[in-house]
Motif scaffolding. Structure first.
Motif, PDB file in Angstrom:
ATOM      1  N   UNK A  86       0.850  -1.188   0.000  1.00  0.00           N
ATOM      2  CA  UNK A  86       0.000   0.000   0.000  1.00  0.00           C
ATOM      3  C   UNK A  86       0.884   1.235   0.000  1.00  0.00           C
ATOM      4  N   UNK A  87       0.483   2.252  -0.753  1.00  0.00           N
ATOM      5  CA  UNK A  87       1.231   3.516  -0.802  1.00  0.00           C
ATOM      6  C   UNK A  87       0.513   4.577   0.016  1.00  0.00           C
ATOM      7  N   UNK A 136       1.412  11.712  -6.960  1.00  0.00           N
ATOM      8  CA  UNK A 136       1.709  10.506  -6.205  1.00  0.00           C
ATOM      9  C   UNK A 136       0.615   9.464  -6.340  1.00  0.00           C
ATOM     10  N   UNK A 137      -0.649   9.907  -6.265  1.00  0.00           N
ATOM     11  CA  UNK A 137      -1.781   8.998  -6.434  1.00  0.00           C
ATOM     12  C   UNK A 137      -1.729   8.333  -7.802  1.00  0.00           C
ATOM     13  N   UNK A 138      -1.502   9.116  -8.847  1.00  0.00           N
ATOM     14  CA  UNK A 138      -1.458   8.568 -10.199  1.00  0.00           C
ATOM     15  C   UNK A 138      -0.308   7.583 -10.358  1.00  0.00           C
ATOM     16  N   UNK A 139       0.834   7.897  -9.778  1.00  0.00           N
ATOM     17  CA  UNK A 139       1.997   7.027  -9.864  1.00  0.00           C
ATOM     18  C   UNK A 139       1.735   5.689  -9.182  1.00  0.00           C
ATOM     19  N   UNK A 140       1.195   5.750  -7.967  1.00  0.00           N
ATOM     20  CA  UNK A 140       0.914   4.521  -7.222  1.00  0.00           C
ATOM     21  C   UNK A 140      -0.122   3.661  -7.927  1.00  0.00           C
ATOM     22  N   UNK A 141      -1.193   4.282  -8.373  1.00  0.00           N
ATOM     23  CA  UNK A 141      -2.256   3.528  -9.035  1.00  0.00           C
ATOM     24  C   UNK A 141      -1.778   2.914 -10.341  1.00  0.00           C
ATOM     25  N   UNK A 184      -3.810   3.070  -2.625  1.00  0.00           N
ATOM     26  CA  UNK A 184      -3.190   4.305  -2.139  1.00  0.00           C
ATOM     27  C   UNK A 184      -4.064   4.970  -1.090  1.00  0.00           C
ATOM     28  N   UNK A 185      -3.465   5.264   0.059  1.00  0.00           N
ATOM     29  CA  UNK A 185      -4.075   6.059   1.118  1.00  0.00           C
ATOM     30  C   UNK A 185      -3.571   7.485   0.972  1.00  0.00           C
TER      31      UNK A 185
END
Length: 259
Positions: A183-184, A191-196, A202-203
């Protein structure tokens, strides 16, 4: 895939948490990076001085040097690679000085949750679009936290920073973990886009200058104002209730199982 199950039908146990740095681990931007850039601008004769409002706008561009290049283009002030590298080094020095002087604080709940994750045998990794020197400066000022991270992936390790998935993809590979077991924690849209894009849940603990982020809250497994401490509880903005008032290992596991 059925929520809460991995590709083989097993429960999605949390094995690794990937942490962003700037705005997530610590409030580094306004009182750390911004004044460090301003001092470097002055020393090198660049025609910029970023106040809080302008810097907040610049933060829509991931990566400090990319922000500088964009600013130079806007005013028709070309900057050579040599000067850009000088700026980078001077800014790093000033940022380190501000960290050492105590101008940058960790966000609520970060230390508590890092300690809880380590006690539970869950690895924490740093994944950031900042350079290694900036991360080292932050950790050097907080010696206890250095031991809580199993690895670090920075902008120095990849060709493309966030929102590209490269940083998280490399972190997943180095941590030897399946994305469904990680989990990120992020604060920004990039950051959200990168993690997804790397297949991670993503939290979000949003930074106030991320004006475009609320429209994308639905892509996160939860959104809270911060991770919370017993004397400074968190507020859920979107996602499952956090009944204890602070983000716990149990809460993170529930987020992962909830898909």
């Amino acid at each position: 895939m059925v929520p809460g199950l991995d590709a083989e039908g097993g429960m999605q146990m949390l094995n690794v948490v990937f942490w962003d740095v700037d705005g997530t681990l610590a409030d580094t931007e306004m009182d750390g990076h911004r004044p460090a850039f301003n001092r470097a601008f002055q020393e090198l004769g660049l025609p910029f001085h970023w106040n809080r409002e302008e810097y907040a706008r610049r933060l829509e561009i991931p990566g400090g040097l990319r922000r500088v290049q964009q600013a130079c283009q806007e005013v028709g002030h070309p900057i050579s690679d040599e000067l850009l590298e000088q700026l980078r080094e001077r800014k790093r020095i000033h940022y380190g000085e501000r960290i050492a002087a105590g101008h940058v604080g960790w966000r609520p709940g970060v230390r508590r949750l890092l300690h809880a994750l380590k006690s539970a045998g869950i690895a924490s990794w740093i994944v950031t679009s900042s350079g290694r020197a900036s991360v080292n400066a932050l950790l050097a000022a907080s010696r206890d936290e250095q031991d809580w991270f199993s690895g670090i992936v920075t902008a120095d390790d990849v060709q493309r920073g966030k929102p590209a998935p490269d940083l998280y993809q490399l972190a997943i590979k180095r941590a030897a973990v399946e994305p469904t077991h990680a989990l990120a924690i992020e604060d920004s849209l990039a950051g959200l886009e990168s993690a997804r894009a790397a297949g991670l849940a993503c939290l979000l603990t949003p930074s106030p200058w991320e004006t475009g982020l609320p429209a994308r809250y639905g892509e996160a497994v939860a959104v809270l104002n911060h991770l919370g401490d017993p004397d400074h509880t968190s507020t859920v903005i979107a996602g499952p209730a956090c009944t204890e008032g602070v983000v716990t290992v149990k809460y993170l596991q529930a987020l992962l199982e909830g898909g």
